[in-house]
Design a protein around this motif. Structure first.
Motif, PDB file in Angstrom:
ATOM      1  N   TYR A 264     -17.849   7.054  15.998  1.00 50.05           N
ATOM      2  CA  TYR A 264     -16.573   6.560  16.532  1.00 50.05           C
ATOM      3  C   TYR A 264     -16.759   5.270  17.324  1.00 50.05           C
ATOM      4  CZ  TYR A 264     -12.268   6.442  19.254  1.00 50.05           C
ATOM      5  OH  TYR A 264     -11.112   6.057  19.859  1.00 50.05           O
ATOM      6  N   ARG A 265     -17.813   5.207  18.150  1.00 45.17           N
ATOM      7  CA  ARG A 265     -18.059   3.980  18.924  1.00 45.17           C
ATOM      8  C   ARG A 265     -18.443   2.819  18.015  1.00 45.17           C
ATOM      9  NH1 ARG A 265     -20.659   7.575  22.673  1.00 45.17           N
ATOM     10  NH2 ARG A 265     -22.676   7.059  21.742  1.00 45.17           N
ATOM     11  N   THR A 266     -19.222   3.101  16.963  1.00 46.63           N
ATOM     12  CA  THR A 266     -19.616   2.044  16.031  1.00 46.63           C
ATOM     13  C   THR A 266     -18.403   1.463  15.306  1.00 46.63           C
ATOM     14  OG1 THR A 266     -21.729   3.176  15.713  1.00 46.63           O
ATOM     15  CG2 THR A 266     -21.122   1.493  14.096  1.00 46.63           C
ATOM     16  N   LEU A 267     -17.519   2.344  14.834  1.00 46.33           N
ATOM     17  CA  LEU A 267     -16.304   1.862  14.171  1.00 46.33           C
ATOM     18  C   LEU A 267     -15.426   1.059  15.114  1.00 46.33           C
ATOM     19  CD1 LEU A 267     -15.354   5.030  12.072  1.00 46.33           C
ATOM     20  CD2 LEU A 267     -16.363   2.894  11.236  1.00 46.33           C
ATOM     21  N   LYS A 268     -15.392   1.465  16.366  1.00 47.89           N
ATOM     22  CA  LYS A 268     -14.589   0.736  17.340  1.00 47.89           C
ATOM     23  C   LYS A 268     -15.165  -0.652  17.592  1.00 47.89           C
ATOM     24  CE  LYS A 268     -12.398   1.416  21.840  1.00 47.89           C
ATOM     25  NZ  LYS A 268     -12.303   2.308  23.016  1.00 47.89           N
ATOM     26  N   LYS A 269     -16.502  -0.758  17.667  1.00 46.45           N
ATOM     27  CA  LYS A 269     -17.130  -2.066  17.871  1.00 46.45           C
ATOM     28  C   LYS A 269     -16.912  -2.976  16.671  1.00 46.45           C
ATOM     29  CE  LYS A 269     -20.783  -0.501  21.014  1.00 46.45           C
ATOM     30  NZ  LYS A 269     -22.243  -0.319  21.182  1.00 46.45           N
ATOM     31  N   LEU A 270     -17.033  -2.425  15.451  1.00 46.03           N
ATOM     32  CA  LEU A 270     -16.825  -3.232  14.254  1.00 46.03           C
ATOM     33  C   LEU A 270     -15.405  -3.771  14.180  1.00 46.03           C
ATOM     34  CD1 LEU A 270     -18.767  -1.111  11.595  1.00 46.03           C
ATOM     35  CD2 LEU A 270     -19.459  -3.300  12.588  1.00 46.03           C
ATOM     36  N   SER A 271     -14.436  -2.919  14.533  1.00 44.59           N
ATOM     37  CA  SER A 271     -13.043  -3.377  14.504  1.00 44.59           C
ATOM     38  C   SER A 271     -12.796  -4.463  15.536  1.00 44.59           C
ATOM     39  CB  SER A 271     -12.106  -2.200  14.733  1.00 44.59           C
ATOM     40  OG  SER A 271     -12.346  -1.619  16.003  1.00 44.59           O
ATOM     41  N   SER A 272     -13.423  -4.333  16.722  1.00 46.06           N
ATOM     42  CA  SER A 272     -13.251  -5.363  17.746  1.00 46.06           C
ATOM     43  C   SER A 272     -13.919  -6.666  17.329  1.00 46.06           C
ATOM     44  CB  SER A 272     -13.829  -4.864  19.076  1.00 46.06           C
ATOM     45  OG  SER A 272     -15.210  -4.593  18.950  1.00 46.06           O
ATOM     46  N   ARG A 273     -15.074  -6.584  16.653  1.00 48.62           N
ATOM     47  CA  ARG A 273     -15.744  -7.805  16.174  1.00 48.62           C
ATOM     48  C   ARG A 273     -14.913  -8.506  15.105  1.00 48.62           C
ATOM     49  NH1 ARG A 273     -22.073  -5.808  15.549  1.00 48.62           N
ATOM     50  NH2 ARG A 273     -22.486  -5.563  17.809  1.00 48.62           N
TER      51      ARG A 273
END
Length: 300
Positions: A264-273
């Motif tokens: 979940y944190r990885t997907l959130k970081k990718l979306s923010s990038r």
């Protein structure tokens, strides 16, 4: 019944049925008292019909729950009334309505609920009596009534959190009492047999669970469940063949939870990038457009 005493037709009009006659004159008062209590009990029993509405039933339960607080208030008020009534009675004064304990208690209670006919100016000749009445007003009308309001508020907040659950329990209690009175045992057993409560429940196709319930289907999107709360073990469910104890079961569940959080944190970081890159590209396009415009203007 007064009608039975007036069966001889000795009333004012000489017609039957009637309840106002010479023979029933001695029992009409007693009969009216019992009739009054019968009507009170009749309407109190009708309150049970509130179970058909969850909101109305919850309101009735809140009112019943706060009655205990009102009972404590009345006990404290009676104690204060008797205290000041006894003290005022032995005091030497000229006010005629406060020369006995019952009359003084009634007068003080009338002052508390603000239906006292006289005025405080009637006590001006007796200064000590006026002071005692003022102290009683402070103790009863100001102190006790405000304490009652605070108690009712706290009790309502406590019951309000679970009033829907209490209302459903009350509805279930009324249903059980009604079935016990109206349905015989044979009919009830036949109805229970039609429910199939002895059959095991099926959670999913091929996933057999425990008996004693009824399956109710609902859309899968109604309540999202990320982790299954049912721990399954392979093998027989016989009591003599107990399931093995797994010490690492909790650790494996923790690993899955940590993995889900990491994803979940990885997907959130990718979306923010991705959002950051889009904003950077748009700013670069705006800056390049401004530079070309400035060069063209310089050439002109």
């Amino acid at each position: 019944e007064p009608y039975f005493f007036c069966a001889s037709g000795t009333g004012a009009e000489g017609a039957f049925p009637m309840e106002d006659c010479v023979a029933s004159a001695g029992i009409v008062q007693r009969y009216s008292i019992f009739a009054m209590f019968a009507m009170l009990m009749h309407w109190i029993l009708i309150i049970d019909l509130a179970v058909f509405s969850t909101g109305l039933s919850a309101f009735v339960l809140v009112c019943v729950h706060v009655l205990s607080e009102i009972g404590r208030f009345l006990v404290a008020l009676v104690f204060v009334l008797l205290t000041f009534a006894s003290a005022i009675t032995v005091l030497e004064h000229t006010y005629k309505d406060m020369h006995s304990v019952p009359n003084t208690a009634v007068a003080l209670f009338a002052i508390t609920i603000q239906i006292f006919e006289d005025d405080y100016r009637d006590f001006q000749e007796d200064e000590l009596l006026l002071i005692m009445v003022f102290i009683f007003v402070v103790a009863s009308a100001i102190l006790l009534l405000n304490v009652l309001i605070a108690q009712l508020n706290c009790s309502y907040v406590y019951v309000y959190q679970n009033m829907v659950g209490f209302a459903r329990l009350k509805r279930a209690e009324v249903i059980v009492q009604t079935l016990d009175e109206m349905v015989n045992e044979a009919q009830w057993c036949r109805f229970v047999d039609t429910l199939g409560l002895d059959r095991p429940l099926e959670f999913n196709p091929g996933d057999i669970g425990i008996p004693g319930g009824m399956t109710v289907e609902e859309p899968a999107s109604l309540k999202l469940v990320t982790s299954d709360s049912i721990v399954r073990f392979g093998g027989s469910c016989a009591p003599e063949m107990q399931w093995p104890e797994e010490n690492n079961a909790g650790e494996e569940e923790d690993k899955f939870e940590r993995m889900e959080k990491l994803i979940y944190r990885t997907l959130k970081k990718l979306s923010s990038r991705k959002k950051g890159k889009r904003s950077a590209d748009s700013s670069e396009n705006e800056s390049s457009g401004n530079s070309t415009e400035s060069v063209s203007m310089a050439e002109e």
